[in-house]
Write an enzyme that holds these catalytic residues in place. Structure first.
Site, PDB file in Angstrom:
ATOM      1  N   ARG A 141     -27.499 -16.244   6.646  1.00 25.42           N
ATOM      2  CA  ARG A 141     -28.828 -15.649   6.450  1.00 25.42           C
ATOM      3  C   ARG A 141     -29.546 -16.555   5.442  1.00 25.42           C
ATOM      4  O   ARG A 141     -28.976 -16.961   4.447  1.00 25.42           O
ATOM      5  CB  ARG A 141     -28.709 -14.227   5.899  1.00 25.42           C
ATOM      6  CG  ARG A 141     -27.990 -13.301   6.871  1.00 25.42           C
ATOM      7  CD  ARG A 141     -27.872 -11.872   6.345  1.00 25.42           C
ATOM      8  NE  ARG A 141     -26.685 -11.238   6.926  1.00 25.42           N
ATOM      9  CZ  ARG A 141     -26.684 -10.561   8.092  1.00 25.42           C
ATOM     10  NH1 ARG A 141     -27.794 -10.438   8.770  1.00 25.42           N
ATOM     11  NH2 ARG A 141     -25.578 -10.034   8.567  1.00 25.42           N
ATOM     12  N   ASP A 160     -32.462  -8.821  15.264  1.00 26.14           N
ATOM     13  CA  ASP A 160     -33.906  -8.610  15.105  1.00 26.14           C
ATOM     14  C   ASP A 160     -34.469  -9.353  13.896  1.00 26.14           C
ATOM     15  O   ASP A 160     -35.592  -9.850  13.931  1.00 26.14           O
ATOM     16  CB  ASP A 160     -34.211  -7.115  15.029  1.00 26.14           C
ATOM     17  CG  ASP A 160     -33.594  -6.480  13.798  1.00 26.14           C
ATOM     18  OD1 ASP A 160     -32.400  -6.767  13.533  1.00 26.14           O
ATOM     19  OD2 ASP A 160     -34.278  -5.724  13.097  1.00 26.14           O
ATOM     20  N   THR A 218     -25.621  -9.671  18.757  1.00 23.84           N
ATOM     21  CA  THR A 218     -25.228  -8.713  17.724  1.00 23.84           C
ATOM     22  C   THR A 218     -24.263  -7.724  18.341  1.00 23.84           C
ATOM     23  O   THR A 218     -24.382  -7.374  19.512  1.00 23.84           O
ATOM     24  CB  THR A 218     -26.445  -7.955  17.158  1.00 23.84           C
ATOM     25  OG1 THR A 218     -25.986  -6.749  16.543  1.00 23.84           O
ATOM     26  CG2 THR A 218     -27.440  -7.576  18.237  1.00 23.84           C
ATOM     27  N   ASP A 270     -28.489  -2.711  19.510  1.00 24.17           N
ATOM     28  CA  ASP A 270     -29.606  -1.861  19.085  1.00 24.17           C
ATOM     29  C   ASP A 270     -30.925  -2.621  19.068  1.00 24.17           C
ATOM     30  O   ASP A 270     -31.754  -2.434  18.176  1.00 24.17           O
ATOM     31  CB  ASP A 270     -29.311  -1.261  17.705  1.00 24.17           C
ATOM     32  CG  ASP A 270     -29.094  -2.320  16.637  1.00 24.17           C
ATOM     33  OD1 ASP A 270     -28.957  -3.517  16.994  1.00 24.17           O
ATOM     34  OD2 ASP A 270     -29.068  -1.969  15.456  1.00 24.17           O
TER      35      ASP A 270
END
Lengths: 328, 328, 328, 328
Positions: A77, A108, A131, A135
């Site tokens: 990240r 996302d 992922t 979701d």
């Protein structure tokens, strides 16, 4: 559709890793090469764009990786990419190499970064939903979910052996901070008596009454599968509540944790990753830009990147009713 | 050797369950029947002896169980059997059924109970080492260890995928409250950089220095496998120490927990369980009583039950040196 | 003991591949580097020595391979190395690089080649038993056997599901041209009713009588595990014999084949490979030359290479008796 | 919709077994009991109806089976049920027990039998698609396919280890007499260079040309996955053709066979089986009779039993193009 014509593309994995990312990388690289593109690997997500950790890939770079967990491009990240300065450096690095298209495999958060970047600079981006949480709006499936849920099922099957041998109450925590899919699917598949997920409110009094009654009738053998983002906190918190109310119960907690992210991907995850990777490059080529490649009802489906957000799905009450009927 | 002649025997599993117990039960039942004995299953260890939860088994009772984890006889720890009153009831129940020999599959605690019982009452007992910890004097192997250690290895392999993808420091806790075998074997097999076990003192300053140096040179990718009974407490405690000294490290903790007890047993565990079960009945028949059936140097070996105690093995310094050389 | 002082060593895998070879390569490379040696990888066994397919390895060359099946150095059988001319070329290639010691991971055929080579040229060789067949004199274990036998067990477990669902007779052929270990161990571990191995004569009339009686009593559910080198030819031949005598039997044949050679190695195979690899380099360093590193009774054991031949072990009649008792 | 009111139902598995059948049985039994029905198990498919091998089940009859391969009710193909006489006996047996509804888990042949039976006698039938072949009209998924294809993938992954170690050409035959789904999915997921399925014509000259060119450029490493019902006959036939044209190629054949039918079902197969079993009983209750419960686009879908026939799906040329691009 843009008239931008891509000739060199970059591919990166971003956010949490998920099984099948390597299959997606392989598909992007080989489809790109097939169409005469140069394909560059970017290491550690957006960090590698900023640090210029970028290298030319060929067909052999992705040989024998379709079956590997993790990601050969590594992932991270990047806080710096959230700043305009960071993105400016990233752009300069891409520009110098002539990279004029990007494929981002991630969640996302990664797509948001891609959308912002693409708004600021003229580099089209394609997102692939990588992922384990399943979701993301715009796709019924995400790369890694099927593997993660099968890993959870295999682990819980093992725990059930011990549970039955000892007549115990087990609380097993699976991944899913905002989404209960891993808990719901693995719970049904392992015959869990109770499943606790973020999407549905669990009546704790009903749960305790249910356990109490079981304890009276016979030894309390019971499996509760709980998503990490459940309403009672993590599995240890839930165990405390249960022990507070049933002091004699032999309650054990298992937190499956990171084993759910790794491992050789299932057939399904390799297939959807390959499929999505192929259509990511096709999209760049025909100018279908800044979309996420997903699958809806078994067909490839494109969603504008800024709509491919985290989505709490509605998990029908019918499913929760079936859980109770089948576990009884 | 006693001249006691057995005709009806009981078999039970006691203490923590371990994979392969079912294979041992099957071998005891079928060898007993082959020799014309009646074989009774006793449920939930010594508790079932006291509660009279005892049933006659036949060849079919153990069909299709050799590959199952857990134990079809269930297991438990019995406080009541530790009292003379409890053992008196147990004896009465056995006597009424005419049971004149017992096979106990379990750990050192279960053997202690068997020895006491056999001292008080004229019922010969044979012990089989059923524990994942491999820490019983009188046997190089125990039923369940090989499965448990392979389960740990498969789980850590998955974690390594994520570890490498993210360049992280992982602390993985495996079972072994008093014995470091699971940690040692699974750590070597997964290329762990550090292994922390009860048998060997770990120099925390050396560990921290080693991690610090790694952090300086490059991203800190490091796998520490720790037995639950390690000198620093559990994995979370160790993580606190490490984070206190390396504030920037991305440290993750995984506690593998109960998945290590379950699952289909490996070939090795099924074999030794079958072998030991066969010789348990042979021993009862020829009057070799109150021994544990073990394996030393690939040969069946008998140890008086009261010597079959928990044994902290010496794990050579050579192994710890090899760990360091191979992980570097 | 020779006074030859090694400084550069080569490592190769030869003959059929077996799971754990990568773990052995890793141990050789890292132990060598630890001791200040240069370690060269030689590709495709002796072929690579002749073709000069040799490259310098470092610690990273063997990162993340301990869990991989196959061999990163590839393997082959070389006809040319059986000729003096071939060996002369091989020697010249080694000499030019300064390689003065070799570690050969393979079977008895590979050791024979090593011995001949070492007799002709002054290059000490150390052998490691890498074969799934477990049939090398001088070691109780071989690298790959434990994985192969567990793969066979998992496959037969699956077949048993179908066998039981359909009440069928299955003949499953496992590997082992000259040695019945895989058949014996996997057969016992899966509860096979009959096991047919090269080491023991099977009475076909007794087998047929046994099946006929079963067919009369009830549906004929029966599992026969047969080593490929069995006395009746392969599994299809045996099936023909059985069908000829029991025309109504529903007989199915499965030949497990090459799946038994691959896959991620078990903990045991990784451990012995690591251990043996370590001691291979130690042996070269102290001048214990032209030996195979094996394990006898859980201890490292050295056997002169020319004694490390294929050995048909005696498989006790007691085991075959246990098979019958336990499967009944 | 019929006004027939069911009170006692029978459940059976018929035809080839497939993983997940037990999960379906469990769902039928528990949903039935939840609704106050009596549920009878019928052994060995239609044979058990004729032989009166029928028994009352309760909730415990299906405890701990969701994770088991095979079918606890056993399965068979019944010639007698194809005759009016056979069906008359079957009906009499059901009638005597008061069974007034049936759930049949099997393939298209089993559904045909159910339809005929239901036309003749007033017993409503519900079909659940239980077959590893995924070739039934009216459902995107069938119980067992996902497990079978993952078993094939895991096996081929192992074979690839050996293939790469030796630089060989492997021809791997998977199940699918009329349908190429297992071959197509497992082939893509393992990176097969060629996939040969019944649905698509393979140009043998193009295949040979492709292999010949590879052989010239380098060692011939190539994986061909072929469905058993392929146009060239089985894998051995294809191997003969290839060897006839490339005499120097090192060609190996593996026929995966029955391992593809067994094993613990995947999460997906347990879920769809549970879901379908639940809706089978619901259908009987509301009078939605003589349908197969399937899933189309992730939603439960009902198809009249006589339309639930074997269906050769169209496998798009696009998929075959992707195969070539990704494997290059």
């Amino acid at each position: 559709m843009s008239k931008h014509k891509v000739t060199k593309i970059g591919v990166l994995t971003s956010g949490g890793d998920s099984p099948g990312m390597n299959a997606a990388i392989r598909a992007v690289v080989r489809t790109g090469i097939y169409h005469g593109l140069e394909v560059f690997g970017i290491r550690r997500g957006y960090s590698g764009m900023i640090d210029n950790d970028i290298f030319l890939m060929d067909s052999k770079s992705v040989a024998n990786i379709i079956q590997r967990g993790g990601t050969i491009l590594k992932t991270a990240r990047s806080d710096e990419f959230r700043t305009p300065e960071g993105r400016a450096i990233a752009y300069k690095n891409l520009k110098r190499l002539g990279i004029d298209g990007l494929v981002i495999i991630g969640g996302d958060g990664s797509f948001k970064g891609a959308q912002t970047f693409s708004n600021e600079y003229d580099i089209p981006c394609i997102g692939l939903p990588g992922t384990i949480d399943k979701d993301i709006a715009g796709s019924d499936v995400t790369i890694g979910f099927d593997t993660a849920v099968n890993t959870a099922v295999e682990a819980i099957d093992k725990i059930r052996d011990t549970m039955d041998a000892h007549d115990r109450l087990f609380i097993v925590e699976v991944m899913g901070r905002d989404a209960g899919y891993i808990a719901l699917h693995s719970g049904i598949a392992t015959g869990a008596e109770n499943i606790i997920i973020p999407e549905t409110k669990t009546d704790i009094e009903e749960l305790i009454a249910n356990l109490t009654e079981k304890e009276k009738r016979k030894k309390l053998v019971n499996l509760i599968v709980v998503a990490e983002g459940g309403q009672f906190g993590d599995a240890n918190e839930l165990a405390k509540i249960v022990k507070g109310r049933l002091p004699n119960a032999d309650v054990r907690v298992c937190i499956l944790g990171h084993i759910q992210r790794g491992g050789s991907p299932t057939c399904e995850d390799r297939l959807i990753a390959s499929h999505m990777g192929y259509y990511a490059v096709e999209s760049l080529l025909i100018g279908r830009h800044n979309v996420m490649v997903g699958v809806i009802n078994n067909k490839i489906h494109y969603t504008p990147l800024n709509h491919a957000v985290k989505q709490k799905q509605t998990i029908g009450q019918e499913w929760m009713k079936i859980v109770k009927i089948l576990a009884s």
